[in-house]
Enzyme design. Structure first.
Site, PDB file in Angstrom:
ATOM      1  N   CYS A   1       0.823  -1.217   0.000  1.00 12.93           N
ATOM      2  CA  CYS A   1       0.000   0.000   0.000  1.00 12.93           C
ATOM      3  C   CYS A   1       0.854   1.263   0.000  1.00 12.93           C
ATOM      4  O   CYS A   1       0.413   2.320  -0.454  1.00 12.93           O
ATOM      5  CB  CYS A   1      -0.909   0.010   1.231  1.00 12.93           C
TER       6      CYS A   1
ATOM      7  N   TRP B   1     -24.038  19.370  14.112  1.00 22.70           N
ATOM      8  CA  TRP B   1     -24.533  18.136  13.515  1.00 22.70           C
ATOM      9  C   TRP B   1     -23.453  17.668  12.540  1.00 22.70           C
ATOM     10  O   TRP B   1     -23.202  18.336  11.546  1.00 22.70           O
ATOM     11  CB  TRP B   1     -25.835  18.371  12.741  1.00 22.70           C
TER      12      TRP B   1
HETATM   13  C1  FAD Z   1       0.084  -0.404  -5.094  1.00 25.72           C
HETATM   14  C2  FAD Z   1      -0.854  -1.003  -4.107  1.00 25.72           C
HETATM   15  C3  FAD Z   1      -1.482  -0.199  -3.181  1.00 25.72           C
HETATM   16  C4  FAD Z   1      -2.374  -0.743  -2.262  1.00 25.72           C
HETATM   17  N1  FAD Z   1      -2.972   0.089  -1.368  1.00 25.72           N
HETATM   18  C5  FAD Z   1      -3.835  -0.420  -0.460  1.00 25.72           C
HETATM   19  C6  FAD Z   1      -4.446   0.415   0.505  1.00 25.72           C
HETATM   20  O1  FAD Z   1      -4.186   1.619   0.547  1.00 25.72           O
HETATM   21  N2  FAD Z   1      -5.314  -0.148   1.386  1.00 25.72           N
HETATM   22  C7  FAD Z   1      -5.597  -1.495   1.368  1.00 25.72           C
HETATM   23  O2  FAD Z   1      -6.392  -1.952   2.199  1.00 25.72           O
HETATM   24  N3  FAD Z   1      -5.015  -2.313   0.470  1.00 25.72           N
HETATM   25  C8  FAD Z   1      -4.140  -1.820  -0.440  1.00 25.72           C
HETATM   26  N4  FAD Z   1      -3.529  -2.656  -1.338  1.00 25.72           N
HETATM   27  C9  FAD Z   1      -3.902  -4.081  -1.346  1.00 25.72           C
HETATM   28  C10 FAD Z   1      -3.084  -4.880  -0.316  1.00 25.72           C
HETATM   29  O3  FAD Z   1      -1.725  -4.686  -0.549  1.00 25.72           O
HETATM   30  C11 FAD Z   1      -3.465  -6.344  -0.443  1.00 25.72           C
HETATM   31  O4  FAD Z   1      -4.817  -6.490  -0.136  1.00 25.72           O
HETATM   32  C12 FAD Z   1      -2.641  -7.242   0.483  1.00 25.72           C
HETATM   33  O5  FAD Z   1      -1.279  -7.162   0.179  1.00 25.72           O
HETATM   34  C13 FAD Z   1      -3.101  -8.680   0.320  1.00 25.72           C
HETATM   35  O6  FAD Z   1      -2.275  -9.510   1.055  1.00 25.72           O
HETATM   36  P1  FAD Z   1      -2.147 -11.056   0.685  1.00 25.72           P
HETATM   37  O7  FAD Z   1      -1.192 -11.622   1.657  1.00 25.72           O
HETATM   38  O8  FAD Z   1      -3.476 -11.659   0.548  1.00 25.72           O
HETATM   39  O9  FAD Z   1      -1.542 -11.070  -0.803  1.00 25.72           O
HETATM   40  P2  FAD Z   1      -0.158 -10.554  -1.367  1.00 25.72           P
HETATM   41  O10 FAD Z   1       0.289  -9.352  -0.640  1.00 25.72           O
HETATM   42  O11 FAD Z   1      -0.341 -10.449  -2.841  1.00 25.72           O
HETATM   43  O12 FAD Z   1       0.845 -11.746  -1.048  1.00 25.72           O
HETATM   44  C14 FAD Z   1       0.733 -13.000  -1.657  1.00 25.72           C
HETATM   45  C15 FAD Z   1       2.113 -13.633  -1.690  1.00 25.72           C
HETATM   46  O13 FAD Z   1       1.987 -14.955  -2.193  1.00 25.72           O
HETATM   47  C16 FAD Z   1       3.085 -15.231  -3.035  1.00 25.72           C
HETATM   48  N5  FAD Z   1       2.707 -16.341  -3.932  1.00 25.72           N
HETATM   49  C17 FAD Z   1       1.733 -16.336  -4.868  1.00 25.72           C
HETATM   50  N6  FAD Z   1       1.661 -17.528  -5.476  1.00 25.72           N
HETATM   51  C18 FAD Z   1       2.603 -18.305  -4.904  1.00 25.72           C
HETATM   52  C19 FAD Z   1       3.010 -19.665  -5.110  1.00 25.72           C
HETATM   53  N7  FAD Z   1       2.416 -20.435  -6.007  1.00 25.72           N
HETATM   54  N8  FAD Z   1       4.038 -20.159  -4.346  1.00 25.72           N
HETATM   55  C20 FAD Z   1       4.651 -19.370  -3.421  1.00 25.72           C
HETATM   56  N9  FAD Z   1       4.309 -18.089  -3.197  1.00 25.72           N
HETATM   57  C21 FAD Z   1       3.283 -17.563  -3.917  1.00 25.72           C
HETATM   58  C22 FAD Z   1       3.314 -13.911  -3.739  1.00 25.72           C
HETATM   59  O14 FAD Z   1       4.613 -13.826  -4.295  1.00 25.72           O
HETATM   60  C23 FAD Z   1       3.058 -12.903  -2.632  1.00 25.72           C
HETATM   61  O15 FAD Z   1       4.232 -12.565  -1.935  1.00 25.72           O
HETATM   62  C24 FAD Z   1      -2.623  -2.145  -2.271  1.00 25.72           C
HETATM   63  C25 FAD Z   1      -1.990  -2.971  -3.201  1.00 25.72           C
HETATM   64  C26 FAD Z   1      -1.102  -2.408  -4.110  1.00 25.72           C
HETATM   65  C27 FAD Z   1      -0.427  -3.314  -5.097  1.00 25.72           C
END
Ligand code: FAD
Length: 446
Positions: free
Chosen positions: A42, A432
Site C-alpha cells: 500500500c 450536527w
Molecule cells: C500499489 C498497491 C497499493 C495498495 N494500497 C492499499 C491500501 O491503501 N489499502 C488497502 O487496504 N489495500 C491496499 N492494497 C492491497 C493490499 O496490498 C493487499 O490487499 C494485500 O497485500 C493482500 O495480502 P495477501 O497476503 O493476501 O496477498 P499478497 O500481498 O499479494 O501476497 C501473496 C504472496 O503470495 C506469493 N505467492 C503467490 N503464489 C505463490 C506460489 N504459487 N508459491 C509461493 N508463493 C506464492 C506472492 O509472491 C506474494 O508474496 C494495495 C496494493 C497495491 C499493489
C-alpha cells in the site's frame, strides 16, 4: 503438527507470526516464490513519488527476523506448483530449479492476487509495467531513473491508478489516463465522482474514458497506446486495470471457488477441505450488509484473515463477521472514502435503495480552514437499514467513514445511525456532523 503456508506477505506472515505466538512448538513452513516478504504494498505509490526513498523502506519485517527471532521456517524463492489433497503434500520448485515436496497437517493458501494484463499486442514491451509486488515497485523506480521518464500513460482508473497518477505528477511527469469504460468511477455517486475527476484534471492529468485499448507500440524511446480514435504517448505505460485472485492452485486441486474465482471459504476461513484454509486477496469473504459472498482484495481483511486461520488451527474457534466493503484513498488533496453498498449494488442484492447526496462543510460555521465535504448515504426503503456511504472532501472524509462502517457491522437503521452521539467541536465538524445531516435528510425519504 506441520502448518504449511503458501505466500509470505500480509495474510501468510500474519498467520505464521500469530500461530507461532499461540503455539511455540508448532512447525511452520512458509513457501514464498519471491525474495520479498512482509512489506507494505500500500505504501508503494508514496514511495515511488519520492525518488530518494529506498523501496526497501517498505519492508515491515525482514526474512531473517522471522527465521531467527520467531523460529519460522521461511523459505523464499520457493514456488508451489501443486497441492495433492489425498497425500496432503505440496510440491514445486525453488529459484535454483530444484524440486521440493513437503507434507502438511494444515495448509494455508495465502497466494494473493495478480495484476490483470490484457492479452493484447505490446503489453510485454519494456517500459509497460504493473504495480503489485515490491519487485514491481523496484522495477518501476529503476526504470524511471534510467530512462529519466518525463511522460507516462496509465491504463485503468482504479485506486492504484489514481494513487500512481499523483505519485508520477509529484515527480514532475506528465500523465494521461485512459480506460475503455465510459464512466470515470462507476461505483461512485455521480456528483462525488465528478469532484474527484475535477481534482485530478486540475492537477494537469488527462483523463480519457471510453477508449478501447487496441495495442501498445514502441517507436524509438516512446511507447504509444493505440485506441481507435486516440493515441497516447509516453516513455512508460502503467497497466493498472485491476487484479485477479491467485486461485489456480486451489482450483486445480478441486477446491471450491467463489465470486471472481476467489477461493471459497467459510467464516473460519476454511475451504471445502477441512485441512486447507485460504486467506487474503486469494479468498472470498461474507459481506456484512448483503450476507452474501464478496471478493474485496484489501489489506486489513488479509491480515485479519491470517490471524483467524492461526487462531483456528491452534485450538481457538473464531468466526469472522465479514467485510463492509470499506475502502479509502487519497488523490492529490482529496480524500475519497466508501463503505457498504452503492445504489446499483444494493439493487442487485435485492434491497430497495434510496439515496441522498449532500454538500456541506467539514468544520463549524465560520470556523477558519473549513472545507467542502460531499456525502452520499444509501438506505433501504423496506427495512430502513443503512446500506452504504461515500464521502469525498479535502478533510475529514476518511476518518468519518469509519463510523458508518461500524454502523453497517451493527446492522443499524438510518434512524438509529441518525441518533448516534458523534463528538463535536468547531475545528472538527459542524454541531450536527455532516453524516448525521445526511442521515436526517435520508430519513425524510425512507
Ligand atoms: C500499489 C498497491 C497499493 C495498495 N494500497 C492499499 C491500501 O491503501 N489499502 C488497502 O487496504 N489495500 C491496499 N492494497 C492491497 C493490499 O496490498 C493487499 O490487499 C494485500 O497485500 C493482500 O495480502 P495477501 O497476503 O493476501 O496477498 P499478497 O500481498 O499479494 O501476497 C501473496 C504472496 O503470495 C506469493 N505467492 C503467490 N503464489 C505463490 C506460489 N504459487 N508459491 C509461493 N508463493 C506464492 C506472492 O509472491 C506474494 O508474496 C494495495 C496494493 C497495491 C499493489
Amino acid at each position: 503438527m506441520a502448518f504449511i503456508i503458501i505466500g509470505g506477505d500480509a495474510a501468510g506472515m500474519s498467520a505464521a507470526s500469530r500461530a507461532k505466538r499461540n503455539q511455540q512448538d508448532l512447525e511452520i513452513i512458509v513457501l514464498e516464490q519471491t525474495e520479498d516478504v512482509s512489506y507494505s504494498a500500500c505504501g508503494m505509490p508514496y514511495n515511488i513519488a519520492d525518488a530518494d526513498r529506498e523501496i526497501n523502506d517498505l519492508v515491515v519485517r525482514h526474512a531473517q527476523v522471522f527465521r531467527e527471532k520467531q523460529g519460522i521456517d521461511l523459505r523464499t524463492g520457493h514456488r508451489v506448483e501443486s497441492i495433492d489433497r489425498d497425500s496432503k503434500r505440496v510440491s514445486g520448485k525453488n529459484l535454483q530449479g530444484e524440486e521440493f515436496d513437503i507434507s502438511y497437517d494444515k495448509l494455508l493458501i495465502a497466494t494473493g492476487a495478480s495484476p490483470i494484463i490484457p492479452d493484447l499486442q505490446g503489453f510485454d514491451l519494456p517500459g509497460v509495467m504493473a504495480l503489485k509486488s515490491l519487485e514491481d515497485g523496484r522495477k518501476i523506480k529503476d526504470y524511471m531513473r534510467a530512462k529519466n521518464v518525463k511522460k507516462a500513460v496509465i491504463i485503468g482508473m482504479g485506486y492504484i491508478a489514481l494513487e500512481m497518477c499523483e505519485a508520477l505528477r509529484a515527480r514532475g511527469i506528465e500523465v494521461d489516463m485512459v480506460k475503455p469504460r465510459p464512466v470515470f468511477l462507476p461505483w461512485m455517486a455521480e456528483e462525488l465522482a465528478s469532484v474527484v475527476r475535477e481534482e485530478i484534471e486540475s492537477n494537469g492529468v488527462g483523463i480519457h474514458t471510453g477508449h478501447k485499448i487496441e495495442r501498445i507500440e514502441a517507436e524509438g524511446a516512446a511507447l504509444r497506446v493505440i485506441c481507435p480514435d486516440l493515441v497516447l504517448e509516453g516513455q512508460m505505460v502503467l497497466a493498472a486495470i485491476g487484479v485477479k485472485p491467485n486461485s489456480e492452485l486451489a482450483a486445480k486441486s478441486g477446491l471450491d471457488l467463489g465470486p471472481s474465482n476467489s477461493i471459497a471459504v467459510d467464516r473460519s476461513l476454511k475451504t471445502n477441505d477441512k485441512d486447507i484454509y485460504a486467506a487474503g486477496d486469494c479468498a472470498d469473504a461474507y459481506h456484512v450488509v448483503t450476507e452474501q459472498k464478496a471478493w474485496v482484495p484489501l489489506a486489513l481483511r488479509a491480515n485479519r484473515a491470517g490471524w483467524t486461520v492461526a487462531d483456528n488451527i491452534t485450538g481457538k474457534r473464531i468466526e469472522l463477521q465479514g467485510i463492509a466493503g470499506s475502502a479509502v484513498f487519497k488523490v492529490f488533496d482529496l480524500e475519497v472514502a466508501r463503505t457498504g453498498l452503492s445504489v446499483a449494488e444494493a439493487e442487485k442484492s435485492g434491497f430497495d435503495p434510496v439515496e441522498v447526496v449532500i454538500k456541506t462543510r467539514s468544520r463549524a460555521h465560520a470556523h477558519p480552514g473549513s472545507k467542502t465535504i460531499h456525502i452520499q448515504i444509501v438506505g433501504d426503503k423496506k427495512s430502513g437499514r443503512l446500506l452504504g456511504m461515500q464521502i469525498v472532501g479535502k478533510e475529514g472524509a476518511v476518518h468519518r467513514i469509519k463510523a458508518a462502517s461500524v454502523a453497517l457491522h451493527a446492522k443499524m437503521t438510518v434512524e438509529a445511525f441518525s441518533q448516534c452521539d458523534l463528538a463535536y467541536a468547531p475545528p472538527f465538524s459542524p454541531t450536527w456532523d455532516p453524516m448525521l445531516t445526511a442521515a436526517n435528510q435520508l430519513l425524510k425519504r425512507l
